[in-house]
Design a protein around this motif. Structure first.
Motif, PDB file in Angstrom:
ATOM      1  N   GLU A  52       0.847  -1.079  -0.139  1.00  0.00           N
ATOM      2  CA  GLU A  52       0.008   0.051   0.004  1.00  0.00           C
ATOM      3  C   GLU A  52       0.828   1.230   0.163  1.00  0.00           C
ATOM      4  O   GLU A  52       0.574   2.294  -0.609  1.00  0.00           O
ATOM      5  N   ALA A  53       1.968   1.346   0.605  1.00  0.00           N
ATOM      6  CA  ALA A  53       2.731   2.428   0.706  1.00  0.00           C
ATOM      7  C   ALA A  53       3.354   2.580  -0.801  1.00  0.00           C
ATOM      8  O   ALA A  53       3.358   3.743  -1.281  1.00  0.00           O
ATOM      9  N   SER A  54       3.955   1.583  -1.324  1.00  0.00           N
ATOM     10  CA  SER A  54       4.386   1.581  -2.886  1.00  0.00           C
ATOM     11  C   SER A  54       3.354   2.363  -3.629  1.00  0.00           C
ATOM     12  O   SER A  54       3.556   3.189  -4.558  1.00  0.00           O
ATOM     13  N   LEU A  55       1.932   1.911  -3.357  1.00  0.00           N
ATOM     14  CA  LEU A  55       0.926   2.469  -4.368  1.00  0.00           C
ATOM     15  C   LEU A  55       1.165   3.954  -3.929  1.00  0.00           C
ATOM     16  O   LEU A  55       0.937   4.728  -4.892  1.00  0.00           O
ATOM     17  N   ALA A  56       1.072   4.470  -2.760  1.00  0.00           N
ATOM     18  CA  ALA A  56       0.808   5.757  -2.282  1.00  0.00           C
ATOM     19  C   ALA A  56       1.870   6.604  -3.121  1.00  0.00           C
ATOM     20  O   ALA A  56       1.888   7.740  -3.475  1.00  0.00           O
ATOM     21  N   PHE A  57       3.275   5.994  -2.927  1.00  0.00           N
ATOM     22  CA  PHE A  57       4.460   6.857  -3.442  1.00  0.00           C
ATOM     23  C   PHE A  57       4.438   6.729  -4.909  1.00  0.00           C
ATOM     24  O   PHE A  57       4.676   7.756  -5.431  1.00  0.00           O
ATOM     25  N   THR A  70      10.635  10.834  -2.455  1.00  0.00           N
ATOM     26  CA  THR A  70       9.719   9.821  -2.744  1.00  0.00           C
ATOM     27  C   THR A  70      10.306   8.543  -3.465  1.00  0.00           C
ATOM     28  O   THR A  70       9.886   7.478  -3.164  1.00  0.00           O
ATOM     29  N   LEU A  71      11.130   8.766  -4.428  1.00  0.00           N
ATOM     30  CA  LEU A  71      11.637   7.540  -5.195  1.00  0.00           C
ATOM     31  C   LEU A  71      12.550   6.894  -4.104  1.00  0.00           C
ATOM     32  O   LEU A  71      12.520   5.672  -4.230  1.00  0.00           O
ATOM     33  N   LEU A  72      13.276   7.554  -3.381  1.00  0.00           N
ATOM     34  CA  LEU A  72      13.959   6.932  -2.458  1.00  0.00           C
ATOM     35  C   LEU A  72      13.056   5.746  -1.444  1.00  0.00           C
ATOM     36  O   LEU A  72      13.112   4.569  -0.946  1.00  0.00           O
ATOM     37  N   LYS A  73      12.000   6.290  -0.958  1.00  0.00           N
ATOM     38  CA  LYS A  73      11.106   5.527  -0.199  1.00  0.00           C
ATOM     39  C   LYS A  73      10.368   4.360  -1.023  1.00  0.00           C
ATOM     40  O   LYS A  73       9.891   3.248  -0.550  1.00  0.00           O
ATOM     41  N   LEU A  74      10.110   4.672  -2.304  1.00  0.00           N
ATOM     42  CA  LEU A  74       9.578   3.669  -3.069  1.00  0.00           C
ATOM     43  C   LEU A  74      10.417   2.619  -3.462  1.00  0.00           C
ATOM     44  O   LEU A  74      10.083   1.133  -3.247  1.00  0.00           O
ATOM     45  N   GLY A  75      11.713   2.696  -3.591  1.00  0.00           N
ATOM     46  CA  GLY A  75      12.962   1.691  -3.689  1.00  0.00           C
ATOM     47  C   GLY A  75      12.994   1.020  -2.418  1.00  0.00           C
ATOM     48  O   GLY A  75      13.182  -0.166  -2.581  1.00  0.00           O
ATOM     49  N   TYR A  76      12.760   1.876  -1.300  1.00  0.00           N
ATOM     50  CA  TYR A  76      12.886   1.045  -0.107  1.00  0.00           C
ATOM     51  C   TYR A  76      11.948   0.220   0.171  1.00  0.00           C
ATOM     52  O   TYR A  76      12.342  -0.987   0.694  1.00  0.00           O
ATOM     53  N   LEU A  81       9.964  -5.887  -0.308  1.00  0.00           N
ATOM     54  CA  LEU A  81       8.991  -6.752  -0.641  1.00  0.00           C
ATOM     55  C   LEU A  81       9.906  -7.779  -1.596  1.00  0.00           C
ATOM     56  O   LEU A  81       9.074  -8.562  -2.020  1.00  0.00           O
ATOM     57  N   ASP A  82      10.909  -7.756  -1.576  1.00  0.00           N
ATOM     58  CA  ASP A  82      11.936  -8.693  -2.311  1.00  0.00           C
ATOM     59  C   ASP A  82      11.846  -8.608  -3.676  1.00  0.00           C
ATOM     60  O   ASP A  82      12.013  -9.347  -4.665  1.00  0.00           O
ATOM     61  N   ASP A  83      11.255  -7.274  -4.128  1.00  0.00           N
ATOM     62  CA  ASP A  83      11.151  -7.043  -5.781  1.00  0.00           C
ATOM     63  C   ASP A  83      12.321  -6.088  -6.018  1.00  0.00           C
ATOM     64  O   ASP A  83      12.372  -4.969  -6.080  1.00  0.00           O
ATOM     65  N   HIS A  84      13.493  -7.011  -6.095  1.00  0.00           N
ATOM     66  CA  HIS A  84      14.689  -6.311  -6.134  1.00  0.00           C
ATOM     67  C   HIS A  84      14.932  -5.813  -7.753  1.00  0.00           C
ATOM     68  O   HIS A  84      15.538  -4.560  -7.688  1.00  0.00           O
ATOM     69  N   ALA A  85      14.365  -6.222  -8.659  1.00  0.00           N
ATOM     70  CA  ALA A  85      14.447  -5.620 -10.074  1.00  0.00           C
ATOM     71  C   ALA A  85      13.865  -4.329  -9.963  1.00  0.00           C
ATOM     72  O   ALA A  85      14.293  -3.317 -10.587  1.00  0.00           O
ATOM     73  N   GLU A  86      12.691  -4.272  -9.288  1.00  0.00           N
ATOM     74  CA  GLU A  86      11.997  -2.929  -9.331  1.00  0.00           C
ATOM     75  C   GLU A  86      12.804  -1.840  -8.192  1.00  0.00           C
ATOM     76  O   GLU A  86      12.854  -0.598  -8.814  1.00  0.00           O
ATOM     77  N   ALA A  87      13.423  -2.504  -7.047  1.00  0.00           N
ATOM     78  CA  ALA A  87      14.206  -1.488  -6.314  1.00  0.00           C
ATOM     79  C   ALA A  87      15.268  -1.018  -7.213  1.00  0.00           C
ATOM     80  O   ALA A  87      15.596   0.354  -6.953  1.00  0.00           O
ATOM     81  N   LEU A  88      15.983  -1.682  -7.902  1.00  0.00           N
ATOM     82  CA  LEU A  88      17.018  -1.284  -8.677  1.00  0.00           C
ATOM     83  C   LEU A  88      16.698  -0.235  -9.731  1.00  0.00           C
ATOM     84  O   LEU A  88      17.329   0.796 -10.028  1.00  0.00           O
ATOM     85  N   ARG A  89      15.638  -0.516 -10.353  1.00  0.00           N
ATOM     86  CA  ARG A  89      15.068   0.451 -11.551  1.00  0.00           C
ATOM     87  C   ARG A  89      14.861   1.807 -10.890  1.00  0.00           C
ATOM     88  O   ARG A  89      15.181   2.853 -11.353  1.00  0.00           O
ATOM     89  N   VAL A  90      14.368   1.742  -9.695  1.00  0.00           N
ATOM     90  CA  VAL A  90      14.088   3.198  -8.966  1.00  0.00           C
ATOM     91  C   VAL A  90      15.281   3.720  -8.492  1.00  0.00           C
ATOM     92  O   VAL A  90      15.375   4.947  -8.653  1.00  0.00           O
ATOM     93  N   TYR A  91      16.253   2.968  -8.175  1.00  0.00           N
ATOM     94  CA  TYR A  91      17.512   3.418  -7.457  1.00  0.00           C
ATOM     95  C   TYR A  91      18.322   4.222  -8.677  1.00  0.00           C
ATOM     96  O   TYR A  91      18.968   5.323  -8.693  1.00  0.00           O
ATOM     97  N   ASP A  92      18.208   3.527  -9.878  1.00  0.00           N
ATOM     98  CA  ASP A  92      18.847   3.911 -11.027  1.00  0.00           C
ATOM     99  C   ASP A  92      18.119   5.169 -11.709  1.00  0.00           C
ATOM    100  O   ASP A  92      18.886   6.167 -12.254  1.00  0.00           O
TER     101      ASP A  92
END
Length: 373
Positions: A52-57, A70-76, A81-92
């Motif tokens: 739910e937090a991801s959706l809000a971000f 906001t991007l940092l918190k979304l990546g966090y 949530l073990d969604d490593h591919a999406e986390a890396l995409r956000v950090y990039d």
């Protein structure tokens, strides 16, 4: 895992005038909805509702796709949530906006670490250190990755640097399995000695209490005590309990006079009477009010002065370290950047700063109410 922010208490229902003012704000302030959704995401993270937090971000990013905090918190959230591919995409994505963002590089390193790709993790964390050489946690993570890659001397050097920035990293290291490869090294043994010496300084004088507070095993504790005695840094006495004599360790007088001593309770919390605890919380609350006002006024000199009260252990620093460790680190970084960039930095980061202090204030207010009750 430590929650990044404390959950806000449920506010009272506003009156009609307040509702009217809020509606007007939502119409005139183009950033209103983004800030509202960002705070919603933070509260959901505090409840560990990460989807739910991801959706809000993500909804907040529709209003400002390049809002770094906001991007940092979304990546966090995606990372946990073990969604490593999406986390890396956000950090990039953050690094596309600001390639010198040390936090994004460090968080990206942790994703690679979870994937057991230690070479990539090391490469990312080195970029974090290039961006901010005072980033103690990045140095600590670098030490972990180097240990896992069997680069032993380099690991010890990085760990020492992290401890120079923040001595608490020494205690963390002694129980960190990532340092299995370096535990037998003399440099690591000296770090264990630092941890034992600090435990004695804090008021733990028996082998049992030192083991309890440091998480060291008994053999390592006894070996460190022997080395410290040989170096003349501590002295040994005995206390009789019934038919037994219990060895007691204290700082050598000349060392105690230089570094001071500190009495702590069984759980490692400073002993305070209730009025003292309330007073400390009130002082912290007052400092938060002052710094929020100085940030709003974009008063660089005043903000730097108040930042020091959150960092200095003679003021609110110790309380910040014990209760708001990540925020304490962030304020130290802000102080350095603010000195370097002045008014431009406070303008660019005003919302981020105010949001963090708002969340600290919520937690402090809740504690204050509990203490008074």
């Amino acid at each position: 895992m430590k929650k990044p922010f404390s959950k806000k208490s449920k506010p009272e229902l506003p009156d009609k005038n307040e509702i009217s003012n809020k509606e007007e704000t939502s119409l005139t302030d183009s950033d209103y909805q983004r800030r509202k959704l960002f705070k919603k995401g933070i509260n959901l993270m505090a409840d560990e509702k990460l989807e739910e937090a991801s959706l809000a971000f993500e909804q907040a990013l529709r209003f400002d796709p390049n809002h770094v905090e906001t991007l940092l918190k979304l990546g966090y959230a995606r990372f946990h949530l073990d969604d490593h591919a999406e986390a890396l995409r956000v950090y990039d994505r953050i690094l596309d906006i600001d390639v010198t963002n040390a936090e994004a590089w460090n968080l990206k390193a942790l994703v690679h670490y979870e994937q057991k790709n230690y070479s990539k993790a090391l490469n990312s964390v080195e970029k974090a250190i290039e961006s901010d050489p005072t980033y103690g946690m990045a140095w600590y993570n670098k030490a972990c990755f180097l240990s896992l890659l069997s680069q032993i001397p380099e690991s010890i050097d990085a760990l020492k640097r992290s401890i120079e920035i923040d001595v608490k990293n020494a205690r963390k290291a002694v129980k960190d399995k990532d340092f299995t490869n370096v535990r037998v090294e003399e440099g690591f043994r000296r770090i264990i000695e630092v941890v034992v010496l600090e435990s004695i300084r804090q008021g733990y004088h028996t082998i049992g209490s030192i083991v309890w507070t440091t998480f060291l095993n008994k053999a390592d504790t006894e070996e460190s005590l022997r080395k410290l005695l040989e170096k003349g840094l501590i002295v040994k006495n005995e206390k009789r309990e019934g038919l037994h004599k219990i060895p007691m360790y204290d700082l050598a007088p000349e060392i105690a006079s230089k570094v001071g001593t500190e009495k702590k309770s069984l759980l490692g919390i400073k002993r305070k009477k209730l009025p003292g605890a309330v007073q400390n919380l009130k002082e912290l609350s007052q400092a938060i009010q002052q710094v929020k006002a100085s940030i709003e006024e974009e008063d660089v000199d005043k903000t730097l002065e108040i930042f020091d009260s959150f960092i200095n252990t003679d003021k609110c620093g110790q309380q910040m370290i014990e209760q708001f460790f990540e925020e304490h680190r962030e304020i130290r970084l802000w102080k350095i950047r603010l000195k370097d960039h002045g008014l431009d930095y406070i303008k660019d980061n005003k919302t981020k700063m105010l949001t963090m202090f708002d969340n600290i204030e919520v937690s402090v207010t809740k504690q204050l109410r509990n203490e008074i009750a």
